[in-house]
Write an enzyme that holds these catalytic residues in place. Structure first.
Site, PDB file in Angstrom:
ATOM      1  N   SER A   1     -67.687 -30.527 -33.046  1.00 33.98           N
ATOM      2  CA  SER A   1     -67.620 -29.071 -32.946  1.00 33.98           C
ATOM      3  C   SER A   1     -67.318 -28.676 -31.514  1.00 33.98           C
ATOM      4  O   SER A   1     -68.144 -28.882 -30.617  1.00 33.98           O
ATOM      5  CB  SER A   1     -68.939 -28.423 -33.393  1.00 33.98           C
ATOM      6  OG  SER A   1     -68.959 -27.044 -33.064  1.00 33.98           O
TER       7      SER A   1
ATOM      8  N   LYS B   1     -56.732 -17.549 -29.053  1.00 31.36           N
ATOM      9  CA  LYS B   1     -58.062 -16.945 -29.093  1.00 31.36           C
ATOM     10  C   LYS B   1     -59.089 -17.797 -28.362  1.00 31.36           C
ATOM     11  O   LYS B   1     -59.923 -17.281 -27.607  1.00 31.36           O
ATOM     12  CB  LYS B   1     -58.501 -16.709 -30.540  1.00 31.36           C
ATOM     13  CG  LYS B   1     -59.813 -15.941 -30.646  1.00 31.36           C
ATOM     14  CD  LYS B   1     -60.038 -15.334 -32.011  1.00 31.36           C
ATOM     15  CE  LYS B   1     -60.255 -16.375 -33.071  1.00 31.36           C
ATOM     16  NZ  LYS B   1     -60.818 -15.779 -34.318  1.00 31.36           N
TER      17      LYS B   1
ATOM     18  N   ARG C   1     -64.959 -21.154 -46.277  1.00 30.16           N
ATOM     19  CA  ARG C   1     -63.496 -21.173 -46.294  1.00 30.16           C
ATOM     20  C   ARG C   1     -62.956 -22.222 -47.254  1.00 30.16           C
ATOM     21  O   ARG C   1     -61.821 -22.100 -47.742  1.00 30.16           O
ATOM     22  CB  ARG C   1     -62.970 -21.398 -44.871  1.00 30.16           C
ATOM     23  CG  ARG C   1     -61.585 -20.860 -44.641  1.00 30.16           C
ATOM     24  CD  ARG C   1     -61.215 -20.927 -43.170  1.00 30.16           C
ATOM     25  NE  ARG C   1     -61.490 -19.675 -42.475  1.00 30.16           N
ATOM     26  CZ  ARG C   1     -61.429 -19.539 -41.162  1.00 30.16           C
ATOM     27  NH1 ARG C   1     -61.147 -20.575 -40.401  1.00 30.16           N
ATOM     28  NH2 ARG C   1     -61.672 -18.365 -40.601  1.00 30.16           N
TER      29      ARG C   1
ATOM     30  N   GLN D   1     -67.178 -25.696 -30.448  1.00 26.94           N
ATOM     31  CA  GLN D   1     -68.056 -24.588 -30.073  1.00 26.94           C
ATOM     32  C   GLN D   1     -69.388 -25.086 -29.538  1.00 26.94           C
ATOM     33  O   GLN D   1     -69.883 -24.604 -28.515  1.00 26.94           O
ATOM     34  CB  GLN D   1     -68.267 -23.668 -31.274  1.00 26.94           C
ATOM     35  CG  GLN D   1     -67.014 -22.934 -31.715  1.00 26.94           C
ATOM     36  CD  GLN D   1     -67.248 -22.093 -32.954  1.00 26.94           C
ATOM     37  OE1 GLN D   1     -68.357 -22.022 -33.483  1.00 26.94           O
ATOM     38  NE2 GLN D   1     -66.191 -21.444 -33.437  1.00 26.94           N
TER      39      GLN D   1
ATOM     40  N   ARG E   1     -73.630 -16.620 -40.584  1.00 32.06           N
ATOM     41  CA  ARG E   1     -73.204 -17.920 -40.070  1.00 32.06           C
ATOM     42  C   ARG E   1     -74.325 -18.601 -39.294  1.00 32.06           C
ATOM     43  O   ARG E   1     -75.057 -17.962 -38.542  1.00 32.06           O
ATOM     44  CB  ARG E   1     -71.957 -17.750 -39.199  1.00 32.06           C
ATOM     45  CG  ARG E   1     -70.789 -17.200 -39.994  1.00 32.06           C
ATOM     46  CD  ARG E   1     -69.562 -16.998 -39.145  1.00 32.06           C
ATOM     47  NE  ARG E   1     -68.999 -18.260 -38.699  1.00 32.06           N
ATOM     48  CZ  ARG E   1     -67.920 -18.369 -37.942  1.00 32.06           C
ATOM     49  NH1 ARG E   1     -67.284 -17.283 -37.557  1.00 32.06           N
ATOM     50  NH2 ARG E   1     -67.475 -19.544 -37.575  1.00 32.06           N
TER      51      ARG E   1
ATOM     52  N   LYS F   1     -67.484 -21.304 -41.795  1.00 36.27           N
ATOM     53  CA  LYS F   1     -66.587 -20.430 -41.038  1.00 36.27           C
ATOM     54  C   LYS F   1     -66.895 -18.972 -41.388  1.00 36.27           C
ATOM     55  O   LYS F   1     -67.971 -18.658 -41.894  1.00 36.27           O
ATOM     56  CB  LYS F   1     -65.127 -20.798 -41.337  1.00 36.27           C
ATOM     57  CG  LYS F   1     -64.709 -22.141 -40.741  1.00 36.27           C
ATOM     58  CD  LYS F   1     -64.644 -22.050 -39.235  1.00 36.27           C
ATOM     59  CE  LYS F   1     -64.143 -23.321 -38.590  1.00 36.27           C
ATOM     60  NZ  LYS F   1     -64.053 -23.178 -37.118  1.00 36.27           N
TER      61      LYS F   1
ATOM     62  N   ASP G   1     -58.922 -24.675 -38.311  1.00 33.15           N
ATOM     63  CA  ASP G   1     -58.630 -23.294 -38.690  1.00 33.15           C
ATOM     64  C   ASP G   1     -57.370 -23.154 -39.530  1.00 33.15           C
ATOM     65  O   ASP G   1     -57.095 -22.071 -40.053  1.00 33.15           O
ATOM     66  CB  ASP G   1     -58.477 -22.424 -37.436  1.00 33.15           C
ATOM     67  CG  ASP G   1     -59.801 -22.192 -36.730  1.00 33.15           C
ATOM     68  OD1 ASP G   1     -60.841 -22.177 -37.414  1.00 33.15           O
ATOM     69  OD2 ASP G   1     -59.802 -22.044 -35.493  1.00 33.15           O
TER      70      ASP G   1
ATOM     71  N   GLY H   1     -67.575 -15.918 -34.383  1.00 35.00           N
ATOM     72  CA  GLY H   1     -68.495 -17.047 -34.250  1.00 35.00           C
ATOM     73  C   GLY H   1     -68.290 -17.791 -32.948  1.00 35.00           C
ATOM     74  O   GLY H   1     -69.258 -18.269 -32.345  1.00 35.00           O
TER      75      GLY H   1
ATOM     76  N   ARG I   1     -62.578 -18.080 -23.415  1.00 38.66           N
ATOM     77  CA  ARG I   1     -63.043 -18.884 -22.282  1.00 38.66           C
ATOM     78  C   ARG I   1     -62.557 -18.314 -20.943  1.00 38.66           C
ATOM     79  O   ARG I   1     -63.279 -18.383 -19.943  1.00 38.66           O
ATOM     80  CB  ARG I   1     -62.580 -20.335 -22.465  1.00 38.66           C
ATOM     81  CG  ARG I   1     -63.348 -21.066 -23.581  1.00 38.66           C
ATOM     82  CD  ARG I   1     -62.612 -22.309 -24.058  1.00 38.66           C
ATOM     83  NE  ARG I   1     -63.399 -23.118 -24.985  1.00 38.66           N
ATOM     84  CZ  ARG I   1     -63.512 -22.858 -26.290  1.00 38.66           C
ATOM     85  NH1 ARG I   1     -62.895 -21.798 -26.809  1.00 38.66           N
ATOM     86  NH2 ARG I   1     -64.231 -23.645 -27.074  1.00 38.66           N
TER      87      ARG I   1
END
EC number: 2.5.1.19
Length: 479
Positions: free
Chosen positions: A196, A50, A379, A198, A151, A375, A348, A123, A55
């Protein structure tokens, strides 16, 4: 509508068809998992990674020329990214199963969308898109489903505002979010307060449109798919480990050139079949073509420390990413302590690790899990609740999760509230395959965001790798 138009609409898995259907959360799909009649067996491939899929679409949209992608994950999350790239002016076309073509507009060439960008449950897509939008002189509004709107986005808003972009959001930096990109974006020099991938990737995406060098420092190494893909498309990226952390430097305003991308299988998705094989007696499962980026394999390291019979076959490198086939066989597991520094490489996978820990002997402590609180659900709390509902003692101490393993099958018999979280749903169903009594999840609809066909694939393993015929129920089925 003409017949040709009707046929085209039926064949295209695009945003128009999804918008015409009721939202996933409006039609809950409960599922129940029970112990299979025999061992799990077979070879399989899981959906494409994913992180890399998101990307590939984004960098393809920023490149000059046409990027061909193979193995793209066609879950809801990634399809939202494809729709967003179309809305921003890129030509995005599905050629066949997992095969996509993106005609890019070049760095700085995206256009203002004519409608709100709906990122669904993703997210990753939302945060990376913030970086993409920040570097372009355009106005856009982004929203998502009820889970995504809860989030926090402030973690990307704060550094991206330093480029000159402006953001307007709900309290706490939550979606819906309006973005006014910078006409003359400034390069960033930013130290991440927490590890992170992200946030790092959002900063790098914004830095593509800025002159000079964008510099990002991360306290712990996180998944580096953005850095690898930037190089693959022709950007100059320098990475150095220093006393202050890992430093990533990107030379701004490159001309990215279209490049073919072959997406490996997602290690986070492979984890469910592999852990199920470890827990169901007599099982042996091989997951082919799994991405083995060392910044993504913390779960596999941890499982081996627990005594798992897990090995890599046919190791190779494809598109700059290490890939291999993973073979797992049933074996008794024992408790371990997972250090906090490993968390970014398996963030994850903690819910499915907790399921493995529930069946291990001893108390497993997973340390440094603060990131799990933000998350798709909280989570950390959801994982503890999943276990407690099925007779497994679990405790949260600060940012640590302690799982009191039973040294064998847990009682099961519970109903798990998935909280719109695909990984909680899949982890609970794997627990049901190993438990003494069936485990039910209240809603499995969100599994499709990352792993379309999950239940059918697991049922095929329970049938020894064979597809089931019509009317044949597998161990995972509606209650």
């Amino acid at each position: 509508m003409s017949r040709d138009a009707t046929d085209a609409a039926a064949e295209r898995p695009d945003e128009e068809r999804r918008r015409a259907a009721p939202p996933l959360h409006a039609r809950p799909r409960p599922l129940r998992a029970r112990a299979p009649a025999g061992p799990l067996a077979g070879r399989l491939r899981v959906p494409g990674d994913k992180s890399i899929s998101h990307r590939a679409l984004m960098f393809g949209a920023l490149a000059v020329g046409t990027t061909e992608i193979e193995g793209l994950l066609e879950g809801e999350d990634v399809l939202r990214t494809a729709a967003a790239m179309r809305a921003l002016g890129a030509e995005v076309e599905r050629l066949g199963e997992g095969r996509w073509r993106v005609a890019g507009r070049g760095v700085g060439g995206l256009v203002e969308p004519g409608d709100v960008l709906d990122m669904g449950n993703s997210g990753t897509a939302a945060r990376l898109l913030c970086g993409l939008l920040a570097g372009h002189p355009l106005f856009a509004v982004m929203t998502g489903d009820a889970s995504l709107r809860r989030r926090p986005m402030r973690r990307v808003i704060e550094p991206l505002s330093m480029t000159g972009a402006r953001f307007a959001a709900r309290a706490g930096g939550r979606l819906p979010l309006a973005v006014e990109g910078a006409a003359d974006p400034l390069p960033l020099d930013y130290r991440l307060p927490v590890a992170s991938a992200q946030v790092k990737s959002a900063c790098l995406l914004a830095g593509l449109c800025a002159p000079g060098v964008t510099r990002v420092v991360e306290p712990e190494p996180t998944r580096d798919h953005s850095e690898n893909m930037l190089r693959h498309f022709g950007a100059a990226v320098r990475v150095e480990d220093t006393p202050e952390g890992r430093v990533i430097e990107l030379a701004g305003q490159p001309e990215l050139a279209a490049a073919a991308v072959r997406v490996p299988g997602d290690p986070s998705s492979a984890a469910f079949a592999l852990v199920a094989a470890l827990l169901v007696p007599g099982s042996r499962v091989v997951v082919e073509n799994v991405g083995l980026n060392p910044l993504r394999t913390g779960l596999f390291t941890t499982l081996r420390e627990m005594g798992a019979a897990l090995r890599v076959e046919n190791a190779r490198v494809e598109g700059g990413e290490p890939v291999g086939d993973l073979a797992a066989e049933h074996a008794p597991l024992h408790a371990v302590e997972v250090p906090p520094g490993r968390a970014p490489s398996m963030i994850d996978e903690f819910p499915i690790l907790a399921v493995a820990a529930a069946c291990a002997s001893g108390v497993t402590r997973m340390r440094g899990l603060a990131e799990l609180r933000v998350k798709e659900s909280d989570r950390l709390a959801a994982t503890a609740a999943l276990l407690a509902a099925n007779g497994v003692r679990a405790e949260i101490e600060g940012d640590d999760l302690l799982v009191h393993g039973l040294g064998g099958p847990p009682p099961g018999g519970g109903t798990v509230a998935t909280r719109m979280d695909h990984r909680i749903a899949m982890s609970a169903l794997v627990l049901g395959l190993a438990a003494r009594a069936p485990v039910t999840v209240d809603d499995a609809a969100f599994i499709d965001t990352s792993f379309p066909g999950f239940a059918a694939l697991m049922n095929r393993l329970a049938a020894g790798g064979e597809r089931r015929g019509p009317g044949e129920d597998g161990p995972i089925a509606p209650p």
